[in-house]
Design an enzyme around this catalytic site. Structure first.
Site, short mmCIF file in Angstrom:
data_model
loop_
_atom_site.label_atom_id
_atom_site.label_comp_id
_atom_site.label_asym_id
_atom_site.label_seq_id
_atom_site.Cartn_x
_atom_site.Cartn_y
_atom_site.Cartn_z
N LYS A 540 0.87 -1.18 0.00
CA LYS A 540 0.00 0.00 0.00
C LYS A 540 0.90 1.22 0.00
CE LYS A 540 -1.82 -1.63 3.91
NZ LYS A 540 -3.23 -1.53 3.68
N ARG A 541 0.31 2.43 -0.13
CA ARG A 541 1.12 3.63 -0.04
C ARG A 541 1.84 3.68 1.30
NH1 ARG A 541 0.75 7.89 -3.64
NH2 ARG A 541 2.23 8.80 -2.18
N LYS A 546 -0.67 4.20 8.22
CA LYS A 546 -0.81 2.81 7.80
C LYS A 546 0.14 1.89 8.59
CE LYS A 546 -2.15 4.10 3.06
NZ LYS A 546 -3.48 3.54 2.82
N THR A 648 -8.70 -1.08 0.09
CA THR A 648 -9.26 -1.99 -0.91
C THR A 648 -8.30 -3.16 -1.14
OG1 THR A 648 -8.42 -0.44 -2.56
CG2 THR A 648 -10.79 -0.44 -2.17
N LYS A 652 -8.84 -7.31 -1.88
CA LYS A 652 -8.17 -8.09 -2.92
C LYS A 652 -7.44 -9.28 -2.31
CE LYS A 652 -7.65 -3.76 -5.28
NZ LYS A 652 -6.80 -2.56 -5.33
#
Ligand code: 26Q
Length: 803
Positions: A540-541, A546, A648, A652
C-alpha cells in the site's frame, strides 16, 4: 459467456492486419506485431460495442453518470478487455500457437499509472463495474503526460524517476477529434453599466482523448474521457504561474503544462497553483461539454438532474460545483438560485479521508486571481449557506465556524461539497459513521438524510480470474463459473470447507503464485523467496497512519527472539513490502530505508536468514500488485483505528485467500463481520479506545516502559543496521512532546500476540486452509458491481440500460 466474435473471425482479422501492416503471416509475426494486431482488434470491437450501447442508452434516455476524478489507475487494459469480451481463452490459444506465452504479449503494454493509490484504483474499478452492469458510465480526468513517479532504491533510499508513459504505444486511447472545449482562466471581472464583464482572460484548449472499458458479459462499455491541454497562441503560462512551478517550465514549452503530470499527495494544506489549474481545467471542460450536449438534445436545462449525475471522487473535482452553477446561469440563462438548486440535485460527493491535513483548502486570493468567476459563485453559495444556518434559529455561530465554506481567507472544499451535494458518502461503514458523528457532524444535524455509506468494491474478475487463474479454475471446478457474473455465488464455496481436493487445488495454486513472485523478486531485487515459507504481505502507499513501522517493529522483535534463542522452532517467514512514498515525505522515506537496511542485515546473517527474509519490491503498481496479492498468506491491514477510510487491498487479498491480520479499521470491520472471528486476526485499540486516550504522551511512554521486548526493539533502532543508524525513528517513537503519533507502541503487544496466534495456526495446514476458503467464499460482497448498484440506487437514481 459467449465471445463477441468466433475464433475463425478473429484469426481472419488478425491475419489481414498483420499482412497489410507488416507483410507477415500470423505464424511469422513478432511479439510486437502480434501485440499490435490484438490491440487493433480489441480497439475496433470496443468502438463498435460502445457505439451500439450508446445508441440503445440514448433511445432509453438513460441517465449519464459522469464520474469526475483527478485519478484513474486503470492498470494494463488489454488482458482485461479480452477477458471481459470473452476472448481471453481464444486469444491465449492463438498466442500459444504462435509460440509465445500470453503474458509475454500482455507485458508489452505499459501500466498507465494515472493515479496515486486507492482512490484512483477505485475510480478505474467503477468504470469496469458500470459497464458490467449496463449503466451509462463516463469517467472524466486528465491525460497526464507523466504518470505517478517510478521508484527505485539507491543504498536503500527511495529515488524517483518520471513516468513518461505516453511515449510508448498506447493502443486504446484515441483522440476524439471534434470535441475540443475552451477553458478560460485568469483575467478579471469588470463592472460596466451595471453589467459584469469578464476580461483579460487566457484561453486554453481542452482536447478530448477517449479510452473504452468493456463490461464483463454485458452490453455495456464505459468511456473514460481524458482531457489534454493545448494553448492558444496568447498563452503565457510562465507569467500565469509566476515562477511557482520551476523545473519543468524551463525544460518544456508552456502549452502543455497543465496536463503534464500527476501530483503526488503533498500532505500539506498549502495549495499549488498548477494543481488548482488542473482541477479547473478538467472540470470546466467536462461541465461545459456535458451541459451543451444535454441542451442540444432536450432544449432545456430544467431536466438536467433527471438525465445527468456528476459524481466527485473526493474534493479534487469539487470546483465542478461552482462551475456548473456558472455555466447554467451565464450560458443558459438560469437565475442563481435555480442554478444552485439544479446543481445540488446533480452532484454527489464521496469522501475518502478523515485526516485533517488531507482536507483540501484553497486560499481565497488564488481563486480571485486565477478563477475569478468561480470565486464570485462561491461567495454567493457561501452567503446562502450562512442564511440557511441562521434560519434554523436553534443553531449558533459555532456551527457556521465548523461547516462554513469560506473561513479565515480559505475556501474549504469539503464543506462546499457537502452543502451542494444531493448525497455524501463514506467508503466503509465505520468511515461513514465517523463522517456523520465527527468530521461532518455539523451538517449531519441539519440534513441527516444526505449522508449514506457505500462500502468500496474491487474489480474481482481482474484480481481473481486474471491475476490468479489457477485459483479461479479450482473454484470453477467446484461451484461452476456463475460467480464471475454473480459474485454472491462465491458463497457456495462455504459448503466445501472440508473438500480435500479443492483444498489441494488451492494450495497448488498458491504455491505456483509464490514461485512466480519469487522469480519476479529475484529479477527486481536479486532476492529469491522461499515458496515453502509463509508470505506475510503489506502492500500500500507508505504513510505513517498505515503503520508499516509497526510491522517493522514486529520483524525486529522476531529477529531478536531468534538471535537470543537459536534453537527456537519457527516456521520460515518471508516479509514482503511494496510501497511508494510521496517524494517530499521525509518520514515515510526513512521507513523505506529502514526496511531495506533491515532486509540487507538479515540476509547477511547466516543464523537467521533461513528463518526470516525481508524484501521490499520496488515500484509498486497495479501489475506488481497482481503478482504479489495471489501469493500472500497474510494480509497486513494495521492502520491506527479510525484513520484508514476503507482500504481496498484488504479486499483483494481476502479474495485471493490471504488471512487478514488487522486492526478494527475501515473495511476490516466488514471483513471481520463477514468471515467471523475465527477466520481473521483482529488486534489493537478500537476507535473508541483511541479517542479515550487523554494523555497521549504518557500513554506511549507507559507502553514502552511496561514492555521489555518493545524497549529492546527501540534500542535496536539506535544501533548500527548495515552502516546506518535509525535513532531518529527511535526518537520519533519515544521522545519529544508528541511521541509516536500513530500509537505503534500502544498496539505493539497486542499485535505481537495476534501474529503469534496466526503463525501457530498456519502450521496446521488443514485448519489454515479452511480459513482461507471461508475468506474466499465471503468475498463476493466486495465486488465493485455491488458497490455500483448501491450508488445507482441510493445516490444517482440511475437505471440500467435494458437489453
Ligand atoms: C492532495 C493535495 C495535493 C496533491 C494530492 C492530493 C491527494 C491525492 C490523492 C490527496 C489524496 C489522495 C488519495 C487518497 C486516497 O487514495 N484515499 C484512499 O481511498 C481509498 C478508496 O476509497 C480508500 O480505500 C483508502 O482507505 C483511502 O486512504
Amino acid at each position: 459467456m459467449k465471445a463477441v466474435i468466433d475464433k475463425e473471425n478473429l484469426l481472419d482479422i488478425l491475419s489481414s492486419f498483420l499482412y497489410e501492416n507488416y507483410g507477415v503471416k500470423l505464424k511469422d509475426a513478432t511479439k510486437m506485431q502480434l501485440y499490435n494486431a490484438f490491440c487493433y482488434v480489441i480497439r475496433s470491437i470496443l468502438k463498435n460495442k460502445y457505439h451500439d450501447f450508446i445508441l440503445e442508452a440514448s433511445k432509453q434516455e438513460s441517465k449519464r453518470i459522469c464520474y469526475l476524478s483527478m485519478e484513474f489507475l486503470v492498470g494494463k487494459t488489454l488482458k482485461n478487455n479480452m477477458f471481459n469480451l470473452g476472448l481471453y481463452d481464444m486469444a491465449s490459444d492463438i498466442i500459444k500457437d504462435c509460440s509465445f506465452e500470453p503474458d509475454e504479449i500482455f507485458s508489452l503494454e505499459r501500466d498507465p499509472s494515472l493515479g496515486n493509490g486507492g482512490l484512483g484504483r477505485l475510480a478505474a474499478a467503477y468504470m469496469d463495474a458500470l459497464a458490467s452492469s449496463d449503466y451509462r458510465g463516463e469517467g472524466y480526468s486528465i491525460l497526464y503526460e507523466y504518470g505517478f513517479l517510478r521508484q527505485y532504491f539507491r543504498d536503500g533510499e527511495q529515488r524517483e524517476l518520471p513516468d513518461r508513459w505516453l511515449d510508448s504505444s498506447i493502443y486504446n486511447i484515441t483522440r476524439a477529434d471534434e470535441k475540443s472545449v475552451i477553458v478560460k482562466i485568469g483575467g478579471n471581472i469588470v463592472n460596466s453599466d451595471g453589467n459584469n464583464k469578464y476580461d483579460n482572460y487566457t484561453e486554453i484548449i481542452a482536447q478530448a482523448y477517449d479510452m473504452y472499458i468493456s463490461g464483463y458479459d454485458s452490453h455495456g462499455v464505459s468511456r473514460l474521457r481524458l482531457w489534454k491541454c493545448a494553448s492558444n497562441s496568447n498563452f503565457d503560462m510562465d507569467a500565469m504561474l509566476k515562477g511557482d512551478f520551476n523545473e519543468l517550465i524551463s525544460q518544456r514549452g508552456e502549452s502543455e503544462l497543465i496536463s503534464m503530470f500527476l501530483y503526488p499527495p503533498d500532505n500539506t494544506r498549502e495549495g499549488k497553483i498548477l494543481r488548482l489549474m488542473q482541477q479547473y481545467f478538467f472540470v470546466s471542460a467536462t461541465v461545459q461539454q456535458v451541459v451543451a450536449e444535454h441542451y442540444k438534445l432536450y432544449r432545456t436545462i430544467d431536466n438536467l438532474p433527471e438525465k445527468v449525475a456528476f459524481h466527485i471522487n473526493d474534493t479534487h473535482p469539487a470546483i465542478c460545483i461552482p462551475e456548473l452553477i456558472r455555466v447554467l446561469s451565464e450560458d443558459y440563462g438560469a437565475d442563481f438560485d435555480t442554478a444552485l438548486k439544479l446543481t445540488k440535485e446533480c452532484v454527489s460527493y464521496t469522501n475518502h479521508t478523515v485526516m485533517p491535513e488531507a482536507l483540501e483548502c484553497w486560499e481565497e486570493k488564488l481563486f480571485i486571481e486565477y478563477i475569478p468567476r468561480v470565486y464570485d459563485v462561491i461567495c454567493e453559495i457561501n452567503k446562502r449557506q450562512t442564511k440557511d444556518i441562521y434560519k434554523c434559529s436553534t443553531r449558533e455561530w459555532n456551527n457556521v465556524q465548523s461547516i462554513g465554506i469560506i473561513c479565515d481567507g480559505n475556501i474549504r472544499m469539503a464543506n462546499m461539497s457537502v452543502y451542494c451535494s444531493r448525497k455524501v458518502n463514506g467508503v466503509s461503514a465505520l468511515h461513514s459513521d465517523i463522517l456523520k458523528n465527527e468530521l461532518f457532524s455539523g451538517f449531519y444535524n441539519y440534513t441527516p438524510e444526505k449522508f449514506t455509506n457505500v462500502t468500496n468494491g474491487i474489480t474481482y474478475r481482474r484480481w481473481l480470474c486474471q491475476a490468479n487463474s489457477k485459483l479461479a479454475l479450482a473454484i470453477d471446478n467446484c461451484i461452476g463459473d456463475g460467480y464471475k457474473k454473480y459474485p454472491q455465488e462465491m458463497l457456495n464455496l462455504s459448503k466445501h470447507l472440508n473438500d480435500k481436493s479443492l483444498i489441494d487445488d488451492i494450495r497448488d495454486a498458491r504455491h505456483f503464485n509464490k514461485v512466480r513472485l519469487s522469480d519476479i523478486s529475484k529479477k527486481l531485487t536479486g532476492i529469491s523467496l522461499d515458496p515453502s515459507s509463509m508470505y506475510d504481505v503489506q502492500v500500500k502507499r507508505l504513510h505513517e497512519y498505515k503503520r508499516q513501522l509497526l510491522n517493522v517493529m514486529k520483524i525486529i522483535c522476531y529477529y531478536l527472539e531468534i538471535k537470543n534463542n537459536p534453537s527456537l522452532d519457527i516456521m520460515p517467514k518471508t516479509f514482503i513490502f511494496a510501497a511508494k512514498s510521496a517524494p517530499s515525505y521525509y518520514h515515510a522515506k526513512r521507513i523505506i530505508k529502514l526496511i531495506n537496511k533491515l532486509s540487507e542485515m538479515i540476509s547477511r546473517d547466516v543464523a537467521v536468514r533461513e528463518l526470516i527474509n525481508v524484501v521490499f519490491l520496488p515500484d509498486y503498481n497495479v501489475w506488481l500488485a497482481e503478482n504479489i496479492i495471489p501469493a500472500a498468506d497474510i494480509s497486513e491491514q494495521i492502520s491506527l483505528a479510525g484513520k484508514e477510510a476503507s482500504g481496498t487491498g484488504n479486499m483483494k487479498l481476502m479474495l485471493n485467500g490471504a488471512i487478514t491480520l488487522g486492526t478494527y479499521d475501515g473495511a476490516n470491520v466488514e471483513i471481520s463481520e463477514l468471515v467471523g472471528e475465527d477466520n481473521i486476526y483482529i488486534f489493537g485499540m478500537r476507535v473508541d479506545d483511541v479517542s479515550k486516550i487523554k494523555d497521549r504522551r504518557q500513554t506511549v511512554l507507559n507502553s514502552i516502559e511496561s514492555n521489555t521486548r518493545l524497549s529492546q526493539v527501540i534500542e535496536f533502532l539506535r544501533g548500527d543496521i548495515c552502516g546506518e543508524n535509525f535513532s531518529d525513528i527511535a526518537d520519533y517513537l519515544s521522545e519529544g512532546e508528541y511521541p509516536d503519533p500513530y500509537f505503534c507502541t500502544v498496539d505493539f503487544d497486542s499485535y505481537i500476540n495476534a501474529f503469534r496466534a496466526l503463525s501457530t495456526d498456519y502450521r496446521d495446514t488443514k485448519k489454515f486452509f479452511a480459513k482461507v476458503l471461508s475468506n474466499i467464499a465471503r468475498s463476493g460482497y466486495f465486488a465493485a458491481d455491488r458497490a455500483i448498484a448501491e450508488y445507482a440506487d441510493n445516490i444517482w437514481g440511475a437505471d440500467r440500460v435494458e437489453f
